[in-house]
Design a protein around this motif. Sequence first.
Motif, short mmCIF file in Angstrom:
data_model
loop_
_atom_site.label_atom_id
_atom_site.label_comp_id
_atom_site.label_asym_id
_atom_site.label_seq_id
_atom_site.Cartn_x
_atom_site.Cartn_y
_atom_site.Cartn_z
N ARG A 254 5.93 1.76 2.17
CA ARG A 254 5.88 1.05 0.64
C ARG A 254 5.57 -0.11 0.67
NH1 ARG A 254 10.41 2.54 -3.38
NH2 ARG A 254 8.81 2.09 -4.45
N LEU A 255 4.45 -0.91 -0.04
CA LEU A 255 4.44 -2.39 0.12
C LEU A 255 3.96 -2.83 -1.66
CD1 LEU A 255 2.40 -0.89 2.33
CD2 LEU A 255 2.58 -3.47 3.47
N ILE A 256 4.16 -4.38 -1.70
CA ILE A 256 3.91 -4.34 -2.96
C ILE A 256 3.24 -5.87 -3.16
CG2 ILE A 256 6.18 -5.38 -3.41
CD1 ILE A 256 6.32 -4.48 -6.43
N LEU B 47 6.21 -5.71 2.48
CA LEU B 47 7.09 -4.28 2.40
C LEU B 47 7.72 -4.69 1.97
CD1 LEU B 47 6.57 -2.09 4.68
CD2 LEU B 47 7.91 -3.59 6.12
N ILE B 48 8.07 -3.11 1.50
CA ILE B 48 9.50 -3.08 0.38
C ILE B 48 10.34 -2.25 1.16
CG2 ILE B 48 8.46 -4.51 -1.80
CD1 ILE B 48 8.10 -1.63 -3.19
N GLU B 49 9.78 -0.86 1.51
CA GLU B 49 10.11 0.01 2.33
C GLU B 49 9.83 0.61 3.82
OE1 GLU B 49 11.21 4.63 1.34
OE2 GLU B 49 11.10 3.09 -0.11
N ARG C 296 1.53 -0.19 -3.30
CA ARG C 296 0.74 1.01 -2.42
C ARG C 296 1.58 1.76 -1.60
NH1 ARG C 296 -4.77 -0.22 -1.41
NH2 ARG C 296 -5.07 1.39 -0.14
N VAL C 297 0.98 2.48 -0.81
CA VAL C 297 2.22 3.94 0.41
C VAL C 297 1.11 3.94 0.90
CG1 VAL C 297 3.32 5.75 -0.18
CG2 VAL C 297 3.43 4.74 -2.22
N ILE D 116 -0.95 -6.08 4.67
CA ILE D 116 -0.05 -6.85 4.73
C ILE D 116 -0.54 -8.43 4.78
CG2 ILE D 116 1.93 -8.20 6.30
CD1 ILE D 116 3.13 -6.20 6.86
N LYS D 117 -1.80 -8.82 6.14
CA LYS D 117 -2.85 -9.66 6.47
C LYS D 117 -2.97 -10.26 4.59
CE LYS D 117 -3.49 -8.83 11.13
NZ LYS D 117 -4.69 -8.29 11.47
#
Length: 76
Positions: free
Chosen positions: A3-5, A29-31, A11-12, A23-24
């Motif tokens: 999981r990213l925010i 990353l939240i999970e 977004r999953v 990430i770039k």
Amino acid sequence: MYRLIRSNIERVVNDEHVRDSLIKQGYELIEDPENTNKNLSDLTVEGLKELAKEKGIEGISKMKKEELIEVLKGGQ
């Protein structure tokens, strides 16, 4: 499952390469996989739909959050 925010967009994704690309692009990353409880009710409808797409589930465009969670639980 990752999981990213970024800002207000979540977004999953399951793929490491997609995760690294996001990430770039400024997502955080939240999970991570070690901490994945797969608590689907915490995801947004958009996040649930993204997860369903990644799992190859069809007919999700008009589903409500509860329906998406049910379909995803059945697919796990």
